[in-house]
Design a protein around this motif. Structure first.
Motif, PDB file in Angstrom:
ATOM      1  N   ASP A  61       0.824  -1.216   0.000  1.00 38.64           N
ATOM      2  CA  ASP A  61       0.000   0.000   0.000  1.00 38.64           C
ATOM      3  C   ASP A  61       0.856   1.263   0.000  1.00 38.64           C
ATOM      4  O   ASP A  61       0.390   2.343   0.342  1.00 38.64           O
ATOM      5  CB  ASP A  61      -0.985   0.005   1.174  1.00 38.64           C
ATOM      6  N   GLY A  62       2.127   1.133  -0.434  1.00 39.45           N
ATOM      7  CA  GLY A  62       2.962   2.297  -0.679  1.00 39.45           C
ATOM      8  C   GLY A  62       3.595   2.936   0.526  1.00 39.45           C
ATOM      9  O   GLY A  62       3.915   4.127   0.499  1.00 39.45           O
ATOM     10  N   VAL A  63       3.814   2.189   1.595  1.00 45.35           N
ATOM     11  CA  VAL A  63       4.404   2.733   2.811  1.00 45.35           C
ATOM     12  C   VAL A  63       5.861   2.285   2.917  1.00 45.35           C
ATOM     13  O   VAL A  63       6.155   1.092   2.848  1.00 45.35           O
ATOM     14  CB  VAL A  63       3.620   2.264   4.064  1.00 45.35           C
ATOM     15  N   HIS A  64       6.758   3.247   3.097  1.00 48.88           N
ATOM     16  CA  HIS A  64       8.160   2.924   3.309  1.00 48.88           C
ATOM     17  C   HIS A  64       8.372   2.543   4.777  1.00 48.88           C
ATOM     18  O   HIS A  64       8.036   3.299   5.677  1.00 48.88           O
ATOM     19  CB  HIS A  64       9.050   4.110   2.954  1.00 48.88           C
ATOM     20  N   ILE A  65       8.933   1.359   4.989  1.00 45.06           N
ATOM     21  CA  ILE A  65       9.250   0.875   6.334  1.00 45.06           C
ATOM     22  C   ILE A  65      10.767   0.831   6.478  1.00 45.06           C
ATOM     23  O   ILE A  65      11.453   0.044   5.828  1.00 45.06           O
ATOM     24  CB  ILE A  65       8.652  -0.526   6.586  1.00 45.06           C
ATOM     25  N   PHE A  66      11.275   1.693   7.338  1.00 42.12           N
ATOM     26  CA  PHE A  66      12.708   1.733   7.609  1.00 42.12           C
ATOM     27  C   PHE A  66      13.109   0.554   8.492  1.00 42.12           C
ATOM     28  O   PHE A  66      12.365   0.171   9.395  1.00 42.12           O
ATOM     29  CB  PHE A  66      13.065   3.047   8.324  1.00 42.12           C
ATOM     30  N   TYR A  67      14.294  -0.005   8.241  1.00 44.05           N
ATOM     31  CA  TYR A  67      14.763  -1.088   9.097  1.00 44.05           C
ATOM     32  C   TYR A  67      16.278  -1.098   9.187  1.00 44.05           C
ATOM     33  O   TYR A  67      16.985  -0.544   8.348  1.00 44.05           O
ATOM     34  CB  TYR A  67      14.255  -2.445   8.605  1.00 44.05           C
ATOM     35  N   LYS A  68      16.770  -1.730  10.263  1.00 47.49           N
ATOM     36  CA  LYS A  68      18.189  -1.989  10.457  1.00 47.49           C
ATOM     37  C   LYS A  68      18.402  -3.490  10.325  1.00 47.49           C
ATOM     38  O   LYS A  68      17.581  -4.276  10.801  1.00 47.49           O
ATOM     39  CB  LYS A  68      18.637  -1.543  11.847  1.00 47.49           C
ATOM     40  N   ASP A  69      19.511  -3.873   9.747  1.00 45.93           N
ATOM     41  CA  ASP A  69      19.834  -5.286   9.560  1.00 45.93           C
ATOM     42  C   ASP A  69      21.333  -5.440   9.767  1.00 45.93           C
ATOM     43  O   ASP A  69      22.125  -5.116   8.888  1.00 45.93           O
ATOM     44  CB  ASP A  69      19.413  -5.724   8.152  1.00 45.93           C
ATOM     45  N   TRP A  70      21.707  -5.914  10.945  1.00 45.03           N
ATOM     46  CA  TRP A  70      23.116  -6.015  11.318  1.00 45.03           C
ATOM     47  C   TRP A  70      23.506  -7.479  11.518  1.00 45.03           C
ATOM     48  O   TRP A  70      22.737  -8.272  12.048  1.00 45.03           O
ATOM     49  CB  TRP A  70      23.396  -5.275  12.623  1.00 45.03           C
ATOM     50  N   PRO A  72      25.909 -11.160  10.262  1.00 44.75           N
ATOM     51  CA  PRO A  72      26.026 -12.064   9.109  1.00 44.75           C
ATOM     52  C   PRO A  72      24.669 -12.614   8.683  1.00 44.75           C
ATOM     53  O   PRO A  72      23.845 -12.989   9.509  1.00 44.75           O
ATOM     54  CB  PRO A  72      26.945 -13.180   9.627  1.00 44.75           C
ATOM     55  N   LYS A  73      24.456 -12.664   7.390  1.00 45.91           N
ATOM     56  CA  LYS A  73      23.174 -13.145   6.852  1.00 45.91           C
ATOM     57  C   LYS A  73      22.962 -14.630   7.139  1.00 45.91           C
ATOM     58  O   LYS A  73      21.836 -15.113   7.119  1.00 45.91           O
ATOM     59  CB  LYS A  73      23.106 -12.896   5.343  1.00 45.91           C
ATOM     60  N   SER A  74      24.043 -15.350   7.406  1.00 44.46           N
ATOM     61  CA  SER A  74      23.928 -16.778   7.681  1.00 44.46           C
ATOM     62  C   SER A  74      23.540 -17.077   9.124  1.00 44.46           C
ATOM     63  O   SER A  74      23.204 -18.213   9.465  1.00 44.46           O
ATOM     64  CB  SER A  74      25.255 -17.470   7.364  1.00 44.46           C
ATOM     65  N   ALA A  75      23.594 -16.068   9.997  1.00 44.28           N
ATOM     66  CA  ALA A  75      23.308 -16.275  11.421  1.00 44.28           C
ATOM     67  C   ALA A  75      21.806 -16.322  11.673  1.00 44.28           C
ATOM     68  O   ALA A  75      20.999 -15.835  10.874  1.00 44.28           O
ATOM     69  CB  ALA A  75      23.940 -15.164  12.242  1.00 44.28           C
ATOM     70  N   GLN A  76      21.428 -16.903  12.809  1.00 48.73           N
ATOM     71  CA  GLN A  76      20.013 -16.939  13.164  1.00 48.73           C
ATOM     72  C   GLN A  76      19.512 -15.515  13.410  1.00 48.73           C
ATOM     73  O   GLN A  76      20.111 -14.760  14.169  1.00 48.73           O
ATOM     74  CB  GLN A  76      19.784 -17.785  14.408  1.00 48.73           C
ATOM     75  N   PRO A  77      18.395 -15.140  12.788  1.00 49.68           N
ATOM     76  CA  PRO A  77      17.915 -13.763  12.927  1.00 49.68           C
ATOM     77  C   PRO A  77      17.051 -13.551  14.170  1.00 49.68           C
ATOM     78  O   PRO A  77      16.291 -14.423  14.577  1.00 49.68           O
ATOM     79  CB  PRO A  77      17.089 -13.558  11.658  1.00 49.68           C
ATOM     80  N   ILE A  78      17.206 -12.370  14.758  1.00 44.29           N
ATOM     81  CA  ILE A  78      16.327 -11.905  15.824  1.00 44.29           C
ATOM     82  C   ILE A  78      15.666 -10.635  15.334  1.00 44.29           C
ATOM     83  O   ILE A  78      16.343  -9.685  14.933  1.00 44.29           O
ATOM     84  CB  ILE A  78      17.094 -11.621  17.126  1.00 44.29           C
ATOM     85  N   TYR A 103      24.422 -13.359  16.585  1.00 39.52           N
ATOM     86  CA  TYR A 103      23.114 -13.353  15.935  1.00 39.52           C
ATOM     87  C   TYR A 103      23.042 -12.252  14.872  1.00 39.52           C
ATOM     88  O   TYR A 103      23.788 -11.269  14.914  1.00 39.52           O
ATOM     89  CB  TYR A 103      22.008 -13.135  16.965  1.00 39.52           C
ATOM     90  N   ARG A 104      22.137 -12.421  13.946  1.00 39.35           N
ATOM     91  CA  ARG A 104      21.769 -11.365  13.001  1.00 39.35           C
ATOM     92  C   ARG A 104      20.592 -10.614  13.616  1.00 39.35           C
ATOM     93  O   ARG A 104      19.596 -11.238  13.988  1.00 39.35           O
ATOM     94  CB  ARG A 104      21.376 -11.974  11.668  1.00 39.35           C
ATOM     95  N   VAL A 105      20.686  -9.308  13.758  1.00 43.03           N
ATOM     96  CA  VAL A 105      19.650  -8.547  14.447  1.00 43.03           C
ATOM     97  C   VAL A 105      18.976  -7.564  13.492  1.00 43.03           C
ATOM     98  O   VAL A 105      19.649  -6.845  12.742  1.00 43.03           O
ATOM     99  CB  VAL A 105      20.211  -7.813  15.678  1.00 43.03           C
ATOM    100  N   ILE A 106      17.657  -7.554  13.531  1.00 47.08           N
ATOM    101  CA  ILE A 106      16.842  -6.720  12.643  1.00 47.08           C
ATOM    102  C   ILE A 106      15.811  -5.976  13.467  1.00 47.08           C
ATOM    103  O   ILE A 106      15.186  -6.558  14.361  1.00 47.08           O
ATOM    104  CB  ILE A 106      16.125  -7.576  11.569  1.00 47.08           C
ATOM    105  N   ALA A 107      15.642  -4.702  13.195  1.00 51.86           N
ATOM    106  CA  ALA A 107      14.599  -3.925  13.855  1.00 51.86           C
ATOM    107  C   ALA A 107      14.070  -2.888  12.866  1.00 51.86           C
ATOM    108  O   ALA A 107      14.838  -2.316  12.092  1.00 51.86           O
ATOM    109  CB  ALA A 107      15.111  -3.244  15.116  1.00 51.86           C
ATOM    110  N   HIS A 108      12.775  -2.659  12.899  1.00 48.31           N
ATOM    111  CA  HIS A 108      12.157  -1.712  11.970  1.00 48.31           C
ATOM    112  C   HIS A 108      11.432  -0.615  12.737  1.00 48.31           C
ATOM    113  O   HIS A 108      11.107  -0.764  13.914  1.00 48.31           O
ATOM    114  CB  HIS A 108      11.168  -2.440  11.055  1.00 48.31           C
ATOM    115  N   ASP A 109      11.184   0.485  12.061  1.00 43.84           N
ATOM    116  CA  ASP A 109      10.323   1.535  12.590  1.00 43.84           C
ATOM    117  C   ASP A 109       8.901   1.273  12.071  1.00 43.84           C
ATOM    118  O   ASP A 109       8.686   1.232  10.861  1.00 43.84           O
ATOM    119  CB  ASP A 109      10.773   2.922  12.110  1.00 43.84           C
ATOM    120  N   ARG A 110       7.974   1.086  12.997  1.00 45.72           N
ATOM    121  CA  ARG A 110       6.583   0.850  12.603  1.00 45.72           C
ATOM    122  C   ARG A 110       6.063   1.988  11.719  1.00 45.72           C
ATOM    123  O   ARG A 110       6.515   3.135  11.835  1.00 45.72           O
ATOM    124  CB  ARG A 110       5.728   0.727  13.871  1.00 45.72           C
TER     125      ARG A 110
END
Length: 332
Positions: A61-70, A72-78, A103-110
């Motif tokens: 629906d055209g909404v930009h969702i900002f996120y962080k992704d820190w 290794p991509k091979s690690a288990q994501p949180i 771990y691979r850590v990901i967080a987004h801005d709602r």
């Protein structure tokens, strides 16, 4: 007089150069978006210099969702889900801790919060969960651990229940709003609607002052006798809140207070850790964590005596250690 005239000419020239540079800089930061389902967008400099990408996806629906992704991509994501009215920055202590543990850590801005689009509509739990689904699909996250605090706990629960099949390994709910915050005939222990109306009224009247008072008082328990306050923590909370949309924050009060997560909790089959502060003045523990643990199929409940709603910030060492023990344990 000649010296004064020279200074004036130099000042005018400097201002023109500064204005030109500012315009060119602003033009160079125009963001290109190439997908309706979740491509990264990057900010070109126009100068040949390399700069980090502005990392976001665009939802259907055209909404930009900002996120962080820190990490290794091979690690288990949180994946971290933040509370109202904050942003992914509220997870700094946790992201750095788990990143250092491999771990691979990901967080987004709602949506409507932080650096994500300040759109007018879609500020409800269904949209929030769908946005998370778009992000996890874009990053192709599997065997992921989802951790939600406060409103983010509701978002995480709805995502796991409705979209997380075959993608989620475990869930952690911290000071979370499920199963239902609002007092109703079937939820007599909830908070009356007047509590949430008061939040809306204060936000509309003077959002800046309201947020400062909220962070200075009940959120971190700084209103308790003998509490050691941190002005840096207060202003960081205020900074995050004021970076988002007043409209999104106003609508989100209804989303976190009136959404019933009972069916979501019943549907969640993955192991779930429920953590809550015993002195939580925002989400009372007796009508949230205790009930959620009973509704979940596989839950562990831990209540920290005297800790506040913002315990991830005030006591990160305790919270991080308990989460690490839970997520690193083998599933029975």
């Amino acid at each position: 007089m000649v010296w004064n005239n020279s200074v004036a000419r130099l000042a005018r020239t400097s201002r023109r150069k500064l204005l030109t540079a500012s315009i060119m800089s602003a033009m160079s930061l125009t963001i290109r978006s190439t997908s309706a389902v979740g491509k990264e967008t990057k900010a070109p400099t126009g100068t040949g210099e390399t700069t980090p990408p502005v990392t976001s996806i665009m939802t259907r629906d055209g909404v930009h969702i900002f996120y962080k992704d820190w990490g290794p991509k091979s690690a288990q994501p949180i994946v971290f889900h933040h509370g109202w009215p904050l942003s992914s920055d509220d997870w700094d202590a946790q992201m750095l801790f788990f990143l250092s543990r491999g771990y691979r850590v990901i967080a987004h801005d709602r949506r409507g919060h932080g650096r994500s689009s300040q759109v007018s509509e879609g500020h409800d739990m269904d949209h929030y969960a769908t946005d998370v689904a778009a992000l996890t699909e874009h990053l192709d996250l599997r065997n992921a651990i989802h951790i939600g605090h406060s409103t983010g706990g509701g978002e995480a629960a709805r995502y796991v229940a409705r979209h997380g099949k075959d993608r989620v390994a475990k869930l952690v709910l911290i000071g979370a709003v499920p199963p239902l915050m609002l007092k109703t005939e079937t939820n007599p222990g909830g908070l009356p609607i007047e509590v949430f109306d008061n939040l809306r009224n204060q936000l509309a009247a003077n959002r800046a002052q309201f947020y400062f008072d909220f962070a200075s008082g009940p959120f971190y328990g700084y209103n308790r006798p003998g509490a050691e306050t941190s002005q840096a923590v207060i202003w960081n909370w205020w900074r995050q809140g004021m970076s988002g949309s007043a409209k999104a924050h106003l609508d989100c009060i209804k989303a976190f207070s009136e959404t019933d997560f009972t069916d979501d909790l019943k549907a969640i089959a993955v192991p779930t850790l429920v953590l809550h502060g015993g002195d939580d003045q925002i989400v009372p523990v007796s009508d949230s964590a205790v009930l959620s643990a009973k509704l979940l199929q596989h839950s562990q409940l831990k209540i920290y005596d005297l800790l506040p709603h913002g315990l991830c910030t005030t006591q990160p060492g305790i919270v991080n250690a308990d989460i690490l023990a839970f997520i690193s344990a083998r599933r029975a």
